[in-house]
Design a protein around this motif. Sequence first.
Motif, PDB file in Angstrom:
ATOM      1  N   ARG A   7     -24.657-114.430 -13.785  1.00  0.00           N
ATOM      2  CA  ARG A   7     -23.723-113.671 -12.686  1.00  0.00           C
ATOM      3  C   ARG A   7     -24.624-112.863 -12.008  1.00  0.00           C
ATOM      4  O   ARG A   7     -24.399-112.483 -10.787  1.00  0.00           O
ATOM      5  CB  ARG A   7     -22.677-112.779 -13.428  1.00  0.00           C
ATOM      6  N   LEU A   8     -25.527-112.323 -12.697  1.00  0.00           N
ATOM      7  CA  LEU A   8     -26.371-111.111 -12.140  1.00  0.00           C
ATOM      8  C   LEU A   8     -27.349-111.978 -10.900  1.00  0.00           C
ATOM      9  O   LEU A   8     -27.808-111.295 -10.083  1.00  0.00           O
ATOM     10  CB  LEU A   8     -27.141-110.535 -13.208  1.00  0.00           C
ATOM     11  N   ARG A   9     -27.593-113.138 -11.488  1.00  0.00           N
ATOM     12  CA  ARG A   9     -28.571-113.755 -10.407  1.00  0.00           C
ATOM     13  C   ARG A   9     -27.966-113.886  -8.962  1.00  0.00           C
ATOM     14  O   ARG A   9     -28.469-113.850  -7.755  1.00  0.00           O
ATOM     15  CB  ARG A   9     -28.937-115.026 -10.968  1.00  0.00           C
ATOM     16  N   ARG A  10     -26.474-113.895  -9.058  1.00  0.00           N
ATOM     17  CA  ARG A  10     -25.663-114.140  -7.834  1.00  0.00           C
ATOM     18  C   ARG A  10     -25.174-112.714  -7.277  1.00  0.00           C
ATOM     19  O   ARG A  10     -24.669-112.553  -6.226  1.00  0.00           O
ATOM     20  CB  ARG A  10     -24.573-114.857  -8.329  1.00  0.00           C
ATOM     21  N   SER A  11     -25.538-111.672  -8.241  1.00  0.00           N
ATOM     22  CA  SER A  11     -25.021-110.406  -7.609  1.00  0.00           C
ATOM     23  C   SER A  11     -25.615-109.852  -6.391  1.00  0.00           C
ATOM     24  O   SER A  11     -26.779-109.686  -6.422  1.00  0.00           O
ATOM     25  CB  SER A  11     -25.188-109.302  -8.763  1.00  0.00           C
ATOM     26  N   THR A  12     -24.800-109.384  -5.510  1.00  0.00           N
ATOM     27  CA  THR A  12     -25.409-108.834  -4.378  1.00  0.00           C
ATOM     28  C   THR A  12     -24.743-107.505  -3.909  1.00  0.00           C
ATOM     29  O   THR A  12     -25.396-106.811  -3.060  1.00  0.00           O
ATOM     30  CB  THR A  12     -25.103-109.732  -3.017  1.00  0.00           C
ATOM     31  N   THR A  13     -23.744-107.082  -4.627  1.00  0.00           N
ATOM     32  CA  THR A  13     -22.943-105.803  -4.384  1.00  0.00           C
ATOM     33  C   THR A  13     -23.348-104.687  -5.347  1.00  0.00           C
ATOM     34  O   THR A  13     -23.686-105.072  -6.655  1.00  0.00           O
ATOM     35  CB  THR A  13     -21.728-105.983  -4.095  1.00  0.00           C
ATOM     36  N   ARG A  14     -23.160-103.497  -4.900  1.00  0.00           N
ATOM     37  CA  ARG A  14     -23.090-102.291  -5.998  1.00  0.00           C
ATOM     38  C   ARG A  14     -22.022-102.495  -7.041  1.00  0.00           C
ATOM     39  O   ARG A  14     -22.375-102.267  -8.262  1.00  0.00           O
ATOM     40  CB  ARG A  14     -22.976-101.014  -5.080  1.00  0.00           C
ATOM     41  N   TRP A  15     -21.052-103.136  -6.856  1.00  0.00           N
ATOM     42  CA  TRP A  15     -19.954-103.224  -7.774  1.00  0.00           C
ATOM     43  C   TRP A  15     -20.060-104.310  -8.657  1.00  0.00           C
ATOM     44  O   TRP A  15     -19.589-104.129  -9.940  1.00  0.00           O
ATOM     45  CB  TRP A  15     -18.399-103.540  -7.034  1.00  0.00           C
ATOM     46  N   ASP A  16     -21.083-105.425  -8.305  1.00  0.00           N
ATOM     47  CA  ASP A  16     -21.290-106.253  -9.348  1.00  0.00           C
ATOM     48  C   ASP A  16     -22.123-105.722 -10.292  1.00  0.00           C
ATOM     49  O   ASP A  16     -21.816-106.059 -11.627  1.00  0.00           O
ATOM     50  CB  ASP A  16     -22.019-107.399  -8.548  1.00  0.00           C
ATOM     51  N   HIS A  17     -23.181-104.850  -9.993  1.00  0.00           N
ATOM     52  CA  HIS A  17     -23.970-104.125 -11.248  1.00  0.00           C
ATOM     53  C   HIS A  17     -23.007-103.549 -12.196  1.00  0.00           C
ATOM     54  O   HIS A  17     -23.171-103.438 -13.336  1.00  0.00           O
ATOM     55  CB  HIS A  17     -24.973-103.326 -10.505  1.00  0.00           C
ATOM     56  N   ALA A  18     -22.122-102.725 -11.478  1.00  0.00           N
ATOM     57  CA  ALA A  18     -21.235-101.786 -12.245  1.00  0.00           C
ATOM     58  C   ALA A  18     -20.340-102.772 -13.373  1.00  0.00           C
ATOM     59  O   ALA A  18     -20.166-102.338 -14.502  1.00  0.00           O
ATOM     60  CB  ALA A  18     -20.316-101.101 -11.531  1.00  0.00           C
ATOM     61  N   ARG A  19     -19.797-103.826 -12.749  1.00  0.00           N
ATOM     62  CA  ARG A  19     -19.004-104.633 -13.730  1.00  0.00           C
ATOM     63  C   ARG A  19     -19.899-105.452 -14.633  1.00  0.00           C
ATOM     64  O   ARG A  19     -19.427-105.678 -15.680  1.00  0.00           O
ATOM     65  CB  ARG A  19     -18.443-105.628 -12.707  1.00  0.00           C
ATOM     66  N   ALA A  20     -21.068-105.686 -14.467  1.00  0.00           N
ATOM     67  CA  ALA A  20     -21.898-106.270 -15.183  1.00  0.00           C
ATOM     68  C   ALA A  20     -22.381-105.232 -16.511  1.00  0.00           C
ATOM     69  O   ALA A  20     -22.296-105.705 -17.584  1.00  0.00           O
ATOM     70  CB  ALA A  20     -23.300-106.912 -14.808  1.00  0.00           C
ATOM     71  N   VAL A  21     -22.510-104.097 -16.197  1.00  0.00           N
ATOM     72  CA  VAL A  21     -22.723-103.021 -17.100  1.00  0.00           C
ATOM     73  C   VAL A  21     -21.428-102.872 -18.223  1.00  0.00           C
ATOM     74  O   VAL A  21     -21.606-102.875 -19.435  1.00  0.00           O
ATOM     75  CB  VAL A  21     -23.237-101.724 -16.567  1.00  0.00           C
ATOM     76  N   ALA A  22     -20.444-102.724 -17.348  1.00  0.00           N
ATOM     77  CA  ALA A  22     -19.031-102.651 -18.132  1.00  0.00           C
ATOM     78  C   ALA A  22     -18.790-103.678 -19.177  1.00  0.00           C
ATOM     79  O   ALA A  22     -18.267-103.648 -20.252  1.00  0.00           O
ATOM     80  CB  ALA A  22     -17.671-102.215 -17.330  1.00  0.00           C
ATOM     81  N   ASP A  23     -19.109-104.827 -18.703  1.00  0.00           N
ATOM     82  CA  ASP A  23     -18.764-105.963 -19.410  1.00  0.00           C
ATOM     83  C   ASP A  23     -19.878-106.138 -20.769  1.00  0.00           C
ATOM     84  O   ASP A  23     -19.566-106.538 -21.768  1.00  0.00           O
ATOM     85  CB  ASP A  23     -18.897-107.252 -18.668  1.00  0.00           C
ATOM     86  N   ALA A  24     -21.291-105.543 -20.369  1.00  0.00           N
ATOM     87  CA  ALA A  24     -22.226-105.636 -21.509  1.00  0.00           C
ATOM     88  C   ALA A  24     -21.804-104.735 -22.644  1.00  0.00           C
ATOM     89  O   ALA A  24     -21.885-104.835 -23.956  1.00  0.00           O
ATOM     90  CB  ALA A  24     -23.510-105.480 -20.986  1.00  0.00           C
ATOM     91  N   LEU A  25     -21.290-103.627 -22.230  1.00  0.00           N
ATOM     92  CA  LEU A  25     -20.945-102.604 -23.036  1.00  0.00           C
ATOM     93  C   LEU A  25     -19.851-102.745 -23.852  1.00  0.00           C
ATOM     94  O   LEU A  25     -19.498-102.400 -25.181  1.00  0.00           O
ATOM     95  CB  LEU A  25     -20.623-101.244 -22.552  1.00  0.00           C
ATOM     96  N   SER A  26     -18.747-103.644 -23.188  1.00  0.00           N
ATOM     97  CA  SER A  26     -17.490-104.138 -24.012  1.00  0.00           C
ATOM     98  C   SER A  26     -17.705-104.932 -25.293  1.00  0.00           C
ATOM     99  O   SER A  26     -18.629-105.880 -25.311  1.00  0.00           O
ATOM    100  CB  SER A  26     -16.636-104.565 -23.226  1.00  0.00           C
ATOM    101  N   GLY A  27     -16.733-104.835 -26.381  1.00  0.00           N
ATOM    102  CA  GLY A  27     -17.003-105.723 -27.294  1.00  0.00           C
ATOM    103  C   GLY A  27     -17.519-104.701 -28.600  1.00  0.00           C
ATOM    104  O   GLY A  27     -17.635-103.644 -28.447  1.00  0.00           O
ATOM    105  N   GLU A  28     -17.728-105.457 -29.833  1.00  0.00           N
ATOM    106  CA  GLU A  28     -17.699-104.783 -31.250  1.00  0.00           C
ATOM    107  C   GLU A  28     -19.360-105.122 -31.292  1.00  0.00           C
ATOM    108  O   GLU A  28     -19.871-106.407 -31.432  1.00  0.00           O
ATOM    109  CB  GLU A  28     -17.077-105.446 -32.191  1.00  0.00           C
ATOM    110  N   LYS A  29     -20.252-104.285 -31.634  1.00  0.00           N
ATOM    111  CA  LYS A  29     -21.559-104.304 -32.031  1.00  0.00           C
ATOM    112  C   LYS A  29     -21.713-103.404 -33.302  1.00  0.00           C
ATOM    113  O   LYS A  29     -21.117-102.247 -33.678  1.00  0.00           O
ATOM    114  CB  LYS A  29     -22.269-103.758 -30.903  1.00  0.00           C
ATOM    115  N   PHE A  30     -22.951-103.940 -33.961  1.00  0.00           N
ATOM    116  CA  PHE A  30     -23.260-103.018 -35.205  1.00  0.00           C
ATOM    117  C   PHE A  30     -24.896-102.661 -35.326  1.00  0.00           C
ATOM    118  O   PHE A  30     -25.469-103.413 -34.462  1.00  0.00           O
ATOM    119  CB  PHE A  30     -23.082-103.841 -36.428  1.00  0.00           C
ATOM    120  N   SER A  31     -25.063-101.827 -36.124  1.00  0.00           N
ATOM    121  CA  SER A  31     -26.694-101.427 -36.160  1.00  0.00           C
ATOM    122  C   SER A  31     -27.118-102.075 -37.510  1.00  0.00           C
ATOM    123  O   SER A  31     -27.986-101.260 -38.056  1.00  0.00           O
ATOM    124  CB  SER A  31     -26.965-100.113 -36.212  1.00  0.00           C
TER     125      SER A  31
END
Length: 219
Positions: A34-58
């Motif tokens: 998706r990022l390779r296709r990203s051309t707009t400022r909002w694409d970056h924001a959506r990518a970060v929001a998607d990457a932060l979402s979910g369950e993660k552990f240390s």
Amino acid sequence: MGSGEEDTGGGGGAVRGAVLKALVVVGGVLLLRRLRRSTTRWDHARAVADALSGEKFSREQARKDPDNYFNLRMLTCPATEMVDGSRVLYFEQAFWRTPEKPFRQRFYMVKPCPKEMKCDVELSSYAIRDAEEYKNFCDRSKDQRPQAEEVIADIAEHLTTIHLSRCGRGKRCLYEGSTPPEGFPNNWSGASYCTSDLSIHKNGEVHIWDKGFNDEGNQ
């Protein structure tokens, strides 16, 4: 994030950090495509929001260095979207054995950086007006959660902002950034203020390093 209790912070004498690995890698290959296709400022924001979402552990970090790190569960999910398109995420952090008892709860607001700034994504954290009402928000069915208008009304004081930029070629990360040098108020374990560094990696990991400082600037 760090093992601190209320604010994002490491305390008086040590750097606190966490490497939070996705339980299931959060869209690594799809995100890269998706990022390779990203051309707009909002694409970056959506990518970060998607990457932060979910369950993660240390978990892995705690296993390697149990004297200094805990196995923490970080859970993030979409809460609502603002009129201007900014995404609001709900975030909570708990010890992995007691996920029903989060010790840190926040709203994250994700949007593009202002055009005059040299960054891609603005990630701001806000306190929650009635945090008790949001415990285990992501684990509930949507009809059992506070609704969009309630979420907006419960966004309380601004805590801090991290400005993220796309990582350069050859790096393992997708985005990285920091809080301003002056940090943000934090009184955990004798600290006066805290700074935070964040990087989002291609394999779905989120790396967060929090540092606490006293009034004299000593870590």
